[in-house]
Scaffold this active site. Structure first.
Site, PDB file in Angstrom:
ATOM      1  N   ILE A 219       0.478  -1.197   0.269  1.00  0.00           N
ATOM      2  CA  ILE A 219       0.140   0.437  -0.246  1.00  0.00           C
ATOM      3  C   ILE A 219       0.318   1.470   0.466  1.00  0.00           C
ATOM      4  O   ILE A 219       1.792   1.108   0.339  1.00  0.00           O
ATOM      5  CB  ILE A 219      -1.113  -0.020   1.319  1.00  0.00           C
ATOM      6  N   GLU A 220       0.324   1.904  -0.726  1.00  0.00           N
ATOM      7  CA  GLU A 220       0.650   3.998  -1.136  1.00  0.00           C
ATOM      8  C   GLU A 220       2.023   3.123  -1.897  1.00  0.00           C
ATOM      9  O   GLU A 220       3.288   4.602  -0.704  1.00  0.00           O
ATOM     10  CB  GLU A 220       0.234   4.337   0.480  1.00  0.00           C
ATOM     11  N   GLY A 221       2.080   2.563  -2.264  1.00  0.00           N
ATOM     12  CA  GLY A 221       3.828   2.538  -3.151  1.00  0.00           C
ATOM     13  C   GLY A 221       4.052   1.106  -2.443  1.00  0.00           C
ATOM     14  O   GLY A 221       4.724   1.544  -1.333  1.00  0.00           O
TER      15      GLY A 221
END
Length: 611
Positions: A421-423
């Site tokens: 998540i988030e990269g």
């Protein structure tokens, strides 16, 4: 140029255009990649202001009491549902507006106190922590605070602080992390008073229950070379907005995450956030701040994992001694403890940097996310291994046969998503590498994502810069007063920072503009930078007057382990099997080794929809 090559160039150009602008403030990590150690940016370790800490302590006491009485994490995992009364209670405590200013009904707390709250919630229930974080770290509140007009803030921030759940809709089924291929479109209505939104968004946390959403959509001609991406504030009950599917994952079972479909959804023109065409930049800047929450969540889960391992290490006896006294288990507990100290130090260091506002922390936030999520996975894996069969068994099963319902298995499942998540870790490596290369690319006169090197310009600069990378910098070495046991690690940190810059320079000479495609080389350089950043953080914290007891021993152990990892990474930059790996992988992808998949049953291939 091949079609694939043209598509890659287009994607790189879109990502390049969306990057943040010039580096107007100092960055510790950015300087490291130029061979400069700037201890003044970290030393002394930033301590939380007494008044700010008192404000955090007050709300933390209330949150702790509420969680203990009302949050059954195993039940949430079992049922896949965060109960509405629990959500209402969290809203009543003000946890939907932790960083929203008081003038809009929020708690108005600092980034440090926000992370302290998320830390506490994460230690008990990851699903609830992600639910809260997705709402305000990357949901509507954060980008609205940063980019909203006064009218937008007055309209939406009070609703959000009072409990209106929000979500951030960027990812699409066929796009992933490539914004150049975004297919969701918004076109102006004939009267110009609204936009008409069509498309699909996937893996949207809180999406199935969100009252407000930030939705990214393309607002120019789909045939245009570069997409113009715009952010919209969208009401969750808008006609044409359909919650198509709720996704079910390995962990975070309580999360409401799903596939959203927009069919002629009408959005008022005044709901454009940050300006037409500014959506991707808005998203990247929002993610920079949003990533700061992950280290806090990781630190909490790691501390819980350590508590579980220590308890079992002391209470479980095998071969005449507690299992924690056996060297193999003791090594795991020592490594977990050292990593926790590093993750904890990175958490509060980057949080303080965000509150201070004097440094550019895009690299620091990304590195903290990368380093802490990888450390969490190692730590929870070790906790499961220490408990053996009991670590693999669910809490409900343990409870059912009369043992303590220790949630080690759930923690492992919940931890895995943090590397995605988030990269993803892979995307983080590329993002950090691109930002770290920025100064070098400018020196080399390389424009854009695929520019050619200006050899003369580069030679003039590097002829003066490179020799200095072989010389110790006495002023830096004398700038920090550490006990000798830690001073030797600081000396190593200074040497390794210069070595990192040399390694990067050597790879630029070897690969020229092709370096940006050498993902594994770049990943090793980024991982080296992350280890050095973590070393600097633990040394600064160990020297702090507020350092916890034994911080010097943990800092020493962590630095010893980090130095070994750094030496391996340095060697692998020059001596590796990357080329052979890649060539073999391409042959396998081309079907040249069909026997590697013999005698297996793959029913999923028959059911594959082609996505």
């Amino acid at each position: 140029m091949s079609a694939a090559g043209s598509e890659e160039k287009r994607s790189l150009e879109v990502a390049e255009a969306a990057r943040e602008g010039e580096w107007r403030r100092p960055s510790f990590v950015k300087a490291m990649f130029m061979g400069q150690l700037q201890p003044e940016l970290l030393f002394p370790f930033p301590e939380q202001d007494a008044a700010d800490r008192a404000a955090g302590d007050e709300i933390l006491a209330q949150v702790r009491e509420f969680l203990a009485k009302n949050l059954d994490a195993d039940r949430i995992d079992r049922t896949g549902n965060i109960p509405k009364p629990l959500i209402a209670g969290l809203a009543k405590l003000g946890l939907f507006g932790i960083k929203i200013p008081k003038e809009y009904g929020g708690l108005g707390l600092s980034q440090i106190n926000y992370n302290r709250i998320i830390h506490l919630v994460s230690s008990h229930c990851a699903s609830t922590a992600v639910f809260l974080s997705a709402h305000q770290s990357i949901g509507v509140p954060q980008p609205l605070k940063m980019f909203g007009t006064p009218e937008q803030k007055q309209t939406y921030l009070p609703r959000l602080a009072a409990g209106a759940i929000s979500a951030f809709a960027l990812t699409e089924p066929g796009v992933g992390s490539d914004p150049s291929r975004m297919s969701t479109r918004a076109v102006r209505s004939e009267d110009g008073e609204s936009w008409i939104l069509n498309g699909e968004k996937l893996w949207i946390t809180n999406g199935p229950i969100a009252e407000l959403l930030i939705v990214m959509a393309r607002t120019n001609d789909p045939e245009a070379d570069k997409p113009e991406i715009t952010a919209f504030i969208v009401e969750g009950d808008s006609p044409g907005l359909e919650r198509v599917h709720r996704c079910d994952f390995m962990g975070l079972k309580g999360l409401r995450n799903g596939l959203l479909r927009f069919t002629d959804v009408r959005v008022p023109a005044e709901n454009v956030l940050g300006g037409v065409g500014e959506g991707l930049r808005l998203a990247l800047i929002t993610l920079n701040t949003g990533r700061l929450t992950l280290p806090a969540a990781c630190a909490a889960a790691m501390k819980q994992a350590l508590a579980i391992a220590v308890d079992f290490g002391n209470s479980r006896c095998q071969w005449g001694a507690p299992v924690g006294h056996h060297e193999a288990v003791a090594a795991k507990i020592a490594r977990m403890s050292a990593d926790i100290f590093a993750v904890d130090s990175l958490t509060w260091l980057t949080s303080a940097m965000a509150d201070g506002g004097t440094q550019d922390i895009r690299l620091e936030a990304a590195m903290a996310k990368l380093y802490c999520t990888e450390a969490l996975w190692r730590c929870t894996d070790d906790a499961v291994q220490v408990r053996g069969g009991r670590g693999y068994e669910t809490a409900d099963s343990l409870r059912g046969r009369g043992e303590a319902p220790v949630p080690t298995e759930r923690m492992l499942r919940d931890a895995r998503i943090n590397l995605i998540i988030e990269g993803t870790s892979e995307i983080m490596h590329l993002f950090i590498a691109r930002e770290a290369l920025d100064a070098h690319l400018k020196v080399a006169g390389m424009s854009g994502a695929t520019g050619k090197m200006d050899i003369k310009s580069a030679a003039a600069y590097y002829a003066k810069w490179y020799p200095l990378l072989w010389l110790p910098r006495a002023a830096v070495l004398k700038s920090v007063d550490l006990p000798f046991a830690l001073k030797v690690h600081f000396w190593y940190l200074e040497r390794a920072t210069r070595r990192l810059a040399r390694d990067l320079f050597h790879m630029m000479l070897r690969h020229r503009q092709g370096l940006q495609k050498k993902q594994r080389v770049l990943a090793r350089l980024v991982d080296s930078g992350a280890e050095l950043f973590a070393m600097a953080a633990v040394l600064a914290r160990a020297l702090s007057p507020g350092a916890p007891p034994g911080a010097d021993k943990l800092a020493d152990l962590f630095c010893r382990q980090a130095r070994r990892r750094l030496n391996r990474l340095h060697r692998a930059v020059y001596f590796n099997d990357d080329g052979r790996d890649y060539r073999l992988a391409r042959e396998i992808l081309a079907g040249q080794y069909p026997w590697l998949e013999e005698n297996i049953l793959s029913t999923w291939k028959e059911q594959d929809s082609g996505s």
